[in-house]
Design a protein around this motif. Structure first.
Motif, PDB file in Angstrom:
ATOM      1  N   ALA A   4     -15.125   7.985  43.428  1.00  0.00           N
ATOM      2  CA  ALA A   4     -16.613   7.543  42.627  1.00  0.00           C
ATOM      3  C   ALA A   4     -16.777   8.585  41.152  1.00  0.00           C
ATOM      4  O   ALA A   4     -15.990  10.351  42.560  1.00  0.00           O
ATOM      5  CB  ALA A   4     -17.703   7.194  44.087  1.00  0.00           C
ATOM      6  N   HIS A   5     -17.335   8.403  40.907  1.00  0.00           N
ATOM      7  CA  HIS A   5     -17.984   9.623  40.190  1.00  0.00           C
ATOM      8  C   HIS A   5     -19.153  10.510  40.227  1.00  0.00           C
ATOM      9  O   HIS A   5     -19.899   9.210  39.759  1.00  0.00           O
ATOM     10  CB  HIS A   5     -17.817   9.767  38.586  1.00  0.00           C
ATOM     11  CG  HIS A   5     -15.871   9.739  38.403  1.00  0.00           C
ATOM     12  ND1 HIS A   5     -15.158  11.004  38.623  1.00  0.00           N
ATOM     13  CD2 HIS A   5     -15.563   8.096  38.126  1.00  0.00           C
ATOM     14  CE1 HIS A   5     -13.970  10.473  38.033  1.00  0.00           C
ATOM     15  NE2 HIS A   5     -13.903   8.887  37.978  1.00  0.00           N
ATOM     16  N   PHE A   6     -19.901  11.366  40.770  1.00  0.00           N
ATOM     17  CA  PHE A   6     -20.858  11.470  41.042  1.00  0.00           C
ATOM     18  C   PHE A   6     -21.646  12.822  40.114  1.00  0.00           C
ATOM     19  O   PHE A   6     -20.785  13.780  39.750  1.00  0.00           O
ATOM     20  CB  PHE A   6     -21.589  12.114  42.470  1.00  0.00           C
ATOM     21  CG  PHE A   6     -21.104  11.015  43.369  1.00  0.00           C
ATOM     22  CD1 PHE A   6     -21.905  10.123  43.678  1.00  0.00           C
ATOM     23  CD2 PHE A   6     -19.517  11.436  43.988  1.00  0.00           C
ATOM     24  CE1 PHE A   6     -21.124   9.092  44.882  1.00  0.00           C
ATOM     25  CE2 PHE A   6     -19.314  10.105  44.804  1.00  0.00           C
ATOM     26  CZ  PHE A   6     -20.198   9.237  44.926  1.00  0.00           C
ATOM     27  N   THR A   7     -22.414  12.681  39.297  1.00  0.00           N
ATOM     28  CA  THR A   7     -23.043  13.979  38.117  1.00  0.00           C
ATOM     29  C   THR A   7     -24.066  14.562  39.154  1.00  0.00           C
ATOM     30  O   THR A   7     -24.620  14.266  40.354  1.00  0.00           O
ATOM     31  CB  THR A   7     -23.983  13.553  37.210  1.00  0.00           C
ATOM     32  OG1 THR A   7     -25.075  13.149  38.099  1.00  0.00           O
ATOM     33  CG2 THR A   7     -23.040  12.345  36.456  1.00  0.00           C
ATOM     34  N   HIS A   8     -24.478  15.723  38.491  1.00  0.00           N
ATOM     35  CA  HIS A   8     -25.174  16.177  38.949  1.00  0.00           C
ATOM     36  C   HIS A   8     -26.746  16.039  39.289  1.00  0.00           C
ATOM     37  O   HIS A   8     -27.773  16.666  40.453  1.00  0.00           O
ATOM     38  CB  HIS A   8     -25.472  18.357  38.520  1.00  0.00           C
ATOM     39  CG  HIS A   8     -26.118  19.000  39.138  1.00  0.00           C
ATOM     40  ND1 HIS A   8     -25.248  19.684  39.642  1.00  0.00           N
ATOM     41  CD2 HIS A   8     -27.260  19.939  38.570  1.00  0.00           C
ATOM     42  CE1 HIS A   8     -26.100  21.072  39.952  1.00  0.00           C
ATOM     43  NE2 HIS A   8     -27.281  20.630  39.491  1.00  0.00           N
ATOM     44  N   ALA A   9     -26.801  14.918  38.374  1.00  0.00           N
ATOM     45  CA  ALA A   9     -28.275  14.597  38.453  1.00  0.00           C
ATOM     46  C   ALA A   9     -28.222  13.334  39.080  1.00  0.00           C
ATOM     47  O   ALA A   9     -29.272  13.625  40.324  1.00  0.00           O
ATOM     48  CB  ALA A   9     -28.206  13.802  37.044  1.00  0.00           C
ATOM     49  N   ASP A  10     -27.152  13.370  39.951  1.00  0.00           N
ATOM     50  CA  ASP A  10     -27.013  12.198  41.118  1.00  0.00           C
ATOM     51  C   ASP A  10     -28.013  12.893  42.134  1.00  0.00           C
ATOM     52  O   ASP A  10     -28.297  12.189  42.799  1.00  0.00           O
ATOM     53  CB  ASP A  10     -25.909  11.490  41.299  1.00  0.00           C
ATOM     54  CG  ASP A  10     -25.417  10.358  39.997  1.00  0.00           C
ATOM     55  OD1 ASP A  10     -26.114   9.954  38.662  1.00  0.00           O
ATOM     56  OD2 ASP A  10     -24.470  10.538  40.108  1.00  0.00           O
ATOM     57  N   PHE A  11     -27.392  14.344  42.527  1.00  0.00           N
ATOM     58  CA  PHE A  11     -27.992  14.372  43.560  1.00  0.00           C
ATOM     59  C   PHE A  11     -29.981  15.114  43.564  1.00  0.00           C
ATOM     60  O   PHE A  11     -29.553  14.659  44.890  1.00  0.00           O
ATOM     61  CB  PHE A  11     -26.819  15.726  44.096  1.00  0.00           C
ATOM     62  CG  PHE A  11     -25.703  15.248  44.207  1.00  0.00           C
ATOM     63  CD1 PHE A  11     -25.332  14.989  45.676  1.00  0.00           C
ATOM     64  CD2 PHE A  11     -24.322  14.876  43.510  1.00  0.00           C
ATOM     65  CE1 PHE A  11     -23.519  14.961  45.656  1.00  0.00           C
ATOM     66  CE2 PHE A  11     -23.293  14.898  43.863  1.00  0.00           C
ATOM     67  CZ  PHE A  11     -22.856  14.256  45.570  1.00  0.00           C
ATOM     68  N   LEU A  12     -29.539  15.527  42.512  1.00  0.00           N
ATOM     69  CA  LEU A  12     -31.321  15.479  42.463  1.00  0.00           C
ATOM     70  C   LEU A  12     -32.158  14.667  42.618  1.00  0.00           C
ATOM     71  O   LEU A  12     -33.143  14.711  42.879  1.00  0.00           O
ATOM     72  CB  LEU A  12     -31.462  16.608  40.977  1.00  0.00           C
ATOM     73  CG  LEU A  12     -30.982  18.184  40.544  1.00  0.00           C
ATOM     74  CD1 LEU A  12     -30.969  17.817  39.557  1.00  0.00           C
ATOM     75  CD2 LEU A  12     -31.573  18.595  41.766  1.00  0.00           C
ATOM     76  N   ASP A  13     -31.562  13.526  41.767  1.00  0.00           N
ATOM     77  CA  ASP A  13     -32.550  12.186  41.996  1.00  0.00           C
ATOM     78  C   ASP A  13     -32.481  11.571  43.363  1.00  0.00           C
ATOM     79  O   ASP A  13     -33.123  10.902  43.748  1.00  0.00           O
ATOM     80  CB  ASP A  13     -31.477  11.452  41.039  1.00  0.00           C
ATOM     81  CG  ASP A  13     -32.017  11.556  39.293  1.00  0.00           C
ATOM     82  OD1 ASP A  13     -32.991  12.242  39.756  1.00  0.00           O
ATOM     83  OD2 ASP A  13     -31.310  10.785  38.738  1.00  0.00           O
ATOM     84  N   ALA A  14     -31.527  11.735  44.266  1.00  0.00           N
ATOM     85  CA  ALA A  14     -31.051  10.625  45.323  1.00  0.00           C
ATOM     86  C   ALA A  14     -31.955  12.211  46.334  1.00  0.00           C
ATOM     87  O   ALA A  14     -32.622  11.758  47.319  1.00  0.00           O
ATOM     88  CB  ALA A  14     -29.865  11.290  45.971  1.00  0.00           C
ATOM     89  N   ALA A  15     -31.855  13.563  46.364  1.00  0.00           N
ATOM     90  CA  ALA A  15     -32.763  14.514  47.200  1.00  0.00           C
ATOM     91  C   ALA A  15     -34.640  14.333  46.643  1.00  0.00           C
ATOM     92  O   ALA A  15     -35.426  14.099  47.097  1.00  0.00           O
ATOM     93  CB  ALA A  15     -32.241  15.497  46.387  1.00  0.00           C
ATOM     94  N   ARG A  16     -34.798  13.968  45.518  1.00  0.00           N
ATOM     95  CA  ARG A  16     -36.561  13.648  44.894  1.00  0.00           C
ATOM     96  C   ARG A  16     -36.708  12.537  45.852  1.00  0.00           C
ATOM     97  O   ARG A  16     -37.900  12.005  45.699  1.00  0.00           O
ATOM     98  CB  ARG A  16     -36.147  13.216  43.280  1.00  0.00           C
ATOM     99  CG  ARG A  16     -37.854  13.352  42.880  1.00  0.00           C
ATOM    100  CD  ARG A  16     -37.962  13.292  40.842  1.00  0.00           C
ATOM    101  NE  ARG A  16     -36.340  12.307  40.738  1.00  0.00           N
ATOM    102  CZ  ARG A  16     -36.197  10.704  40.829  1.00  0.00           C
ATOM    103  NH1 ARG A  16     -37.266  10.267  41.371  1.00  0.00           N
ATOM    104  NH2 ARG A  16     -35.351  10.575  40.094  1.00  0.00           N
ATOM    105  N   GLU A  17     -35.544  11.289  45.891  1.00  0.00           N
ATOM    106  CA  GLU A  17     -35.760   9.905  46.155  1.00  0.00           C
ATOM    107  C   GLU A  17     -36.438  10.305  47.710  1.00  0.00           C
ATOM    108  O   GLU A  17     -37.745   9.575  48.237  1.00  0.00           O
ATOM    109  CB  GLU A  17     -34.625   9.461  45.968  1.00  0.00           C
ATOM    110  CG  GLU A  17     -35.065   8.047  44.742  1.00  0.00           C
ATOM    111  CD  GLU A  17     -33.730   7.705  44.522  1.00  0.00           C
ATOM    112  OE1 GLU A  17     -33.173   7.565  45.424  1.00  0.00           O
ATOM    113  OE2 GLU A  17     -34.148   7.434  43.440  1.00  0.00           O
ATOM    114  N   LEU A  18     -35.600  10.736  48.459  1.00  0.00           N
ATOM    115  CA  LEU A  18     -35.776  11.289  49.787  1.00  0.00           C
ATOM    116  C   LEU A  18     -37.236  12.337  50.151  1.00  0.00           C
ATOM    117  O   LEU A  18     -37.924  11.429  50.877  1.00  0.00           O
ATOM    118  CB  LEU A  18     -34.463  12.323  51.245  1.00  0.00           C
ATOM    119  CG  LEU A  18     -33.009  11.069  50.995  1.00  0.00           C
ATOM    120  CD1 LEU A  18     -32.309  11.687  50.866  1.00  0.00           C
ATOM    121  CD2 LEU A  18     -33.081  10.233  51.809  1.00  0.00           C
ATOM    122  N   ALA A  19     -37.476  12.922  49.649  1.00  0.00           N
ATOM    123  CA  ALA A  19     -38.391  13.586  49.093  1.00  0.00           C
ATOM    124  C   ALA A  19     -39.863  13.021  48.706  1.00  0.00           C
ATOM    125  O   ALA A  19     -41.088  13.524  49.756  1.00  0.00           O
ATOM    126  CB  ALA A  19     -38.425  15.226  48.486  1.00  0.00           C
TER     127      ALA A  19
END
Length: 72
Positions: A4-19
């Motif tokens: 699986a390939h994850f981008t830097h933006a994927d992690f930011l988006d997931a954190a934004r959704e969780l926040a």
């Protein structure tokens, strides 16, 4: 087996959704990884800590608001 390939933006988006769902205190490395189905090492390859993730998320959101693209 593929990787699986994850981008830097994927992690930011997931954190934004969780926040948005749980508040900043609810954003944990474990929950971000769980949301993406990513291994822990994938997170730490991009961010040295949860604090740096949240700091970058905050700066990214401020930039989007300033540019008028915060709804994207």
């Amino acid at each position: 087996m593929g990787y699986a390939h994850f981008t830097h933006a994927d992690f930011l988006d997931a954190a934004r959704e969780l926040a948005a769902e749980l508040g900043p205190a609810g954003v944990t490395v474990g929950l971000v990884n769980e949301r993406l189905k990513a291994p822990k090492g994938s997170f730490y390859y991009r961010f040295a800590s949860r604090d740096l993730l949240l700091g970058e998320l905050w700066l990214t959101q401020r930039w989007r608001i300033k540019k008028g693209s915060w709804r994207r």
